[in-house]
Design a protein around this motif. Sequence first.
Motif, PDB file in Angstrom:
ATOM      1  N   ALA A  58     -49.281  -0.724 -12.454  1.00 35.97           N
ATOM      2  CA  ALA A  58     -48.218   0.208 -12.819  1.00 35.97           C
ATOM      3  C   ALA A  58     -47.092  -0.531 -13.530  1.00 35.97           C
ATOM      4  CB  ALA A  58     -47.675   0.898 -11.571  1.00 35.97           C
ATOM      5  N   GLU A  59     -46.311   0.248 -14.296  1.00 39.55           N
ATOM      6  CA  GLU A  59     -45.102  -0.311 -14.884  1.00 39.55           C
ATOM      7  C   GLU A  59     -44.173  -0.716 -13.747  1.00 39.55           C
ATOM      8  OE1 GLU A  59     -43.267   1.847 -18.154  1.00 39.55           O
ATOM      9  OE2 GLU A  59     -45.175   2.894 -18.463  1.00 39.55           O
ATOM     10  N   THR A  60     -43.404  -1.778 -13.977  1.00 36.31           N
ATOM     11  CA  THR A  60     -42.530  -2.283 -12.932  1.00 36.31           C
ATOM     12  C   THR A  60     -41.214  -2.771 -13.504  1.00 36.31           C
ATOM     13  OG1 THR A  60     -42.365  -3.823 -11.064  1.00 36.31           O
ATOM     14  CG2 THR A  60     -43.462  -4.641 -13.044  1.00 36.31           C
ATOM     15  N   GLU A  61     -40.203  -2.729 -12.683  1.00 36.04           N
ATOM     16  CA  GLU A  61     -38.907  -3.341 -13.001  1.00 36.04           C
ATOM     17  C   GLU A  61     -38.773  -4.680 -12.274  1.00 36.04           C
ATOM     18  OE1 GLU A  61     -36.642  -2.028 -15.155  1.00 36.04           O
ATOM     19  OE2 GLU A  61     -38.092  -0.431 -15.555  1.00 36.04           O
ATOM     20  N   LEU A  76     -39.234  -7.853 -12.476  1.00 34.55           N
ATOM     21  CA  LEU A  76     -39.484  -8.945 -13.403  1.00 34.55           C
ATOM     22  C   LEU A  76     -39.670 -10.266 -12.668  1.00 34.55           C
ATOM     23  CD1 LEU A  76     -39.775 -10.009 -16.265  1.00 34.55           C
ATOM     24  CD2 LEU A  76     -37.270 -10.094 -16.424  1.00 34.55           C
ATOM     25  N   ASP A  77     -38.965 -10.478 -11.577  1.00 32.88           N
ATOM     26  CA  ASP A  77     -39.087 -11.743 -10.838  1.00 32.88           C
ATOM     27  C   ASP A  77     -40.523 -11.994 -10.384  1.00 32.88           C
ATOM     28  OD1 ASP A  77     -36.414 -12.360 -11.175  1.00 32.88           O
ATOM     29  OD2 ASP A  77     -35.812 -11.579  -9.207  1.00 32.88           O
ATOM     30  N   THR A  78     -41.183 -10.961  -9.868  1.00 30.31           N
ATOM     31  CA  THR A  78     -42.572 -11.128  -9.421  1.00 30.31           C
ATOM     32  C   THR A  78     -43.489 -11.411 -10.611  1.00 30.31           C
ATOM     33  OG1 THR A  78     -42.227  -9.759  -7.469  1.00 30.31           O
ATOM     34  CG2 THR A  78     -44.506 -10.008  -8.226  1.00 30.31           C
ATOM     35  N   CYS A  79     -43.267 -10.717 -11.717  1.00 28.99           N
ATOM     36  CA  CYS A  79     -44.071 -10.967 -12.922  1.00 28.99           C
ATOM     37  C   CYS A  79     -43.882 -12.415 -13.389  1.00 28.99           C
ATOM     38  CB  CYS A  79     -43.680  -9.998 -14.027  1.00 28.99           C
ATOM     39  SG  CYS A  79     -44.053  -8.264 -13.663  1.00 28.99           S
ATOM     40  N   LEU A  80     -42.653 -12.882 -13.389  1.00 25.73           N
ATOM     41  CA  LEU A  80     -42.371 -14.253 -13.824  1.00 25.73           C
ATOM     42  C   LEU A  80     -43.000 -15.281 -12.884  1.00 25.73           C
ATOM     43  CD1 LEU A  80     -38.659 -13.885 -14.974  1.00 25.73           C
ATOM     44  CD2 LEU A  80     -40.691 -14.121 -16.427  1.00 25.73           C
ATOM     45  N   GLU A  81     -43.010 -14.997 -11.593  1.00 18.28           N
ATOM     46  CA  GLU A  81     -43.651 -15.908 -10.634  1.00 18.28           C
ATOM     47  C   GLU A  81     -45.143 -16.026 -10.920  1.00 18.28           C
ATOM     48  OE1 GLU A  81     -42.739 -14.636  -6.630  1.00 18.28           O
ATOM     49  OE2 GLU A  81     -40.582 -14.698  -7.039  1.00 18.28           O
ATOM     50  N   LEU A  82     -45.800 -14.902 -11.174  1.00 19.05           N
ATOM     51  CA  LEU A  82     -47.229 -14.922 -11.504  1.00 19.05           C
ATOM     52  C   LEU A  82     -47.472 -15.701 -12.793  1.00 19.05           C
ATOM     53  CD1 LEU A  82     -48.208 -11.232 -10.714  1.00 19.05           C
ATOM     54  CD2 LEU A  82     -48.963 -13.249  -9.473  1.00 19.05           C
ATOM     55  N   LEU A 117     -46.030  -4.648 -16.731  1.00 22.47           N
ATOM     56  CA  LEU A 117     -46.991  -4.053 -15.815  1.00 22.47           C
ATOM     57  C   LEU A 117     -47.312  -5.070 -14.732  1.00 22.47           C
ATOM     58  CD1 LEU A 117     -47.341  -2.345 -18.461  1.00 22.47           C
ATOM     59  CD2 LEU A 117     -49.657  -1.935 -17.681  1.00 22.47           C
ATOM     60  N   LEU A 118     -47.479  -4.592 -13.526  1.00 23.81           N
ATOM     61  CA  LEU A 118     -47.807  -5.450 -12.389  1.00 23.81           C
ATOM     62  C   LEU A 118     -49.034  -4.888 -11.695  1.00 23.81           C
ATOM     63  CD1 LEU A 118     -46.950  -7.850 -10.556  1.00 23.81           C
ATOM     64  CD2 LEU A 118     -45.591  -6.191  -9.244  1.00 23.81           C
ATOM     65  N   ALA A 119     -49.995  -5.770 -11.440  1.00 22.58           N
ATOM     66  CA  ALA A 119     -51.198  -5.388 -10.695  1.00 22.58           C
ATOM     67  C   ALA A 119     -51.057  -5.922  -9.278  1.00 22.58           C
ATOM     68  CB  ALA A 119     -52.437  -5.979 -11.358  1.00 22.58           C
ATOM     69  N   THR A 120     -51.301  -5.055  -8.304  1.00 19.78           N
ATOM     70  CA  THR A 120     -51.279  -5.474  -6.900  1.00 19.78           C
ATOM     71  C   THR A 120     -52.593  -5.082  -6.235  1.00 19.78           C
ATOM     72  OG1 THR A 120     -50.146  -3.422  -6.265  1.00 19.78           O
ATOM     73  CG2 THR A 120     -48.758  -5.354  -6.662  1.00 19.78           C
ATOM     74  N   GLN A 121     -53.068  -5.971  -5.398  1.00 27.40           N
ATOM     75  CA  GLN A 121     -54.278  -5.721  -4.600  1.00 27.40           C
ATOM     76  C   GLN A 121     -53.829  -5.661  -3.147  1.00 27.40           C
ATOM     77  OE1 GLN A 121     -57.716  -5.629  -5.880  1.00 27.40           O
ATOM     78  NE2 GLN A 121     -57.938  -4.662  -3.884  1.00 27.40           N
ATOM     79  N   ASP A 122     -53.938  -4.493  -2.541  1.00 31.68           N
ATOM     80  CA  ASP A 122     -53.479  -4.296  -1.166  1.00 31.68           C
ATOM     81  C   ASP A 122     -52.043  -4.776  -0.992  1.00 31.68           C
ATOM     82  OD1 ASP A 122     -55.982  -3.246  -0.411  1.00 31.68           O
ATOM     83  OD2 ASP A 122     -56.780  -5.262  -0.098  1.00 31.68           O
ATOM     84  N   GLY A 123     -51.208  -4.512  -2.004  1.00 28.33           N
ATOM     85  CA  GLY A 123     -49.792  -4.852  -1.947  1.00 28.33           C
ATOM     86  C   GLY A 123     -49.442  -6.258  -2.398  1.00 28.33           C
ATOM     87  N   THR A 124     -50.441  -7.092  -2.641  1.00 29.69           N
ATOM     88  CA  THR A 124     -50.200  -8.472  -3.073  1.00 29.69           C
ATOM     89  C   THR A 124     -50.275  -8.560  -4.596  1.00 29.69           C
ATOM     90  OG1 THR A 124     -51.160  -9.339  -1.032  1.00 29.69           O
ATOM     91  CG2 THR A 124     -51.025 -10.859  -2.894  1.00 29.69           C
ATOM     92  N   VAL A 132     -51.249  -9.702  -8.114  1.00 31.24           N
ATOM     93  CA  VAL A 132     -52.408 -10.483  -8.573  1.00 31.24           C
ATOM     94  C   VAL A 132     -52.500 -10.598 -10.098  1.00 31.24           C
ATOM     95  CG1 VAL A 132     -53.829 -10.144  -6.511  1.00 31.24           C
ATOM     96  CG2 VAL A 132     -53.894  -8.438  -8.360  1.00 31.24           C
ATOM     97  N   GLY A 133     -51.674  -9.863 -10.823  1.00 29.92           N
ATOM     98  CA  GLY A 133     -51.725  -9.954 -12.276  1.00 29.92           C
ATOM     99  C   GLY A 133     -50.557  -9.248 -12.914  1.00 29.92           C
ATOM    100  N   THR A 134     -50.299  -9.600 -14.170  1.00 34.88           N
ATOM    101  CA  THR A 134     -49.201  -8.978 -14.897  1.00 34.88           C
ATOM    102  C   THR A 134     -49.474  -9.040 -16.393  1.00 34.88           C
ATOM    103  OG1 THR A 134     -46.791  -8.906 -15.142  1.00 34.88           O
ATOM    104  CG2 THR A 134     -47.794 -11.080 -15.050  1.00 34.88           C
ATOM    105  N   ALA A 135     -48.747  -8.224 -17.130  1.00 39.44           N
ATOM    106  CA  ALA A 135     -48.769  -8.220 -18.589  1.00 39.44           C
ATOM    107  C   ALA A 135     -47.469  -7.580 -19.045  1.00 39.44           C
ATOM    108  CB  ALA A 135     -49.961  -7.435 -19.120  1.00 39.44           C
ATOM    109  N   ARG A 136     -47.139  -7.806 -20.312  1.00 41.31           N
ATOM    110  CA  ARG A 136     -45.949  -7.147 -20.858  1.00 41.31           C
ATOM    111  C   ARG A 136     -46.292  -6.550 -22.214  1.00 41.31           C
ATOM    112  NH1 ARG A 136     -41.848 -11.959 -22.981  1.00 41.31           N
ATOM    113  NH2 ARG A 136     -42.957 -12.302 -24.939  1.00 41.31           N
ATOM    114  N   ILE A 137     -45.504  -5.555 -22.590  1.00 41.93           N
ATOM    115  CA  ILE A 137     -45.656  -4.902 -23.892  1.00 41.93           C
ATOM    116  C   ILE A 137     -44.290  -4.909 -24.569  1.00 41.93           C
ATOM    117  CG2 ILE A 137     -46.399  -2.849 -25.143  1.00 41.93           C
ATOM    118  CD1 ILE A 137     -47.698  -1.926 -22.438  1.00 41.93           C
TER     119      ILE A 137
END
Length: 140
Positions: free
Chosen positions: A6-9, A11-17, A44-51, A53-58
Amino acid sequence: MSLLIAETEDLDTCLELRFEVFVREQGVPPEEERDTLDDSATHLLATQDGTPVGTARIVFQGDIAKIGRVCVVKSARGTGLGARLIEACVDVARERQGITRAKLGAQIHAIGFYEKLGFEAFGPVYLDAGIDHRDMVKPL
């Protein structure tokens, strides 16, 4: 097992990944991984069971949706998550008024992966953060 992209705000989690994959694994200099486009990009942030696991940006530029900073953590590779992330980016781009193409810079080893998702390579090979890339595009 529940996968959500899903789209996400958050950014810190995306940057960590991205730091884990690009800086630690691939040796990209930290100052080249983060840029000013992150502030205006759709993430965009991908989570598996809340964890996470992946990201992308547009980044939207004119009629182009530039997909970038696509990464999947090592434990989730080979599961189809990368393809699902790209498909989610394309879906977001299609929903945006006036966007006619999705574009990305693919690491050379990943060109076949993106071709299977409908992207076509064009132009010369170039270095990005010390890694060979080639541009790819997909009409929307």
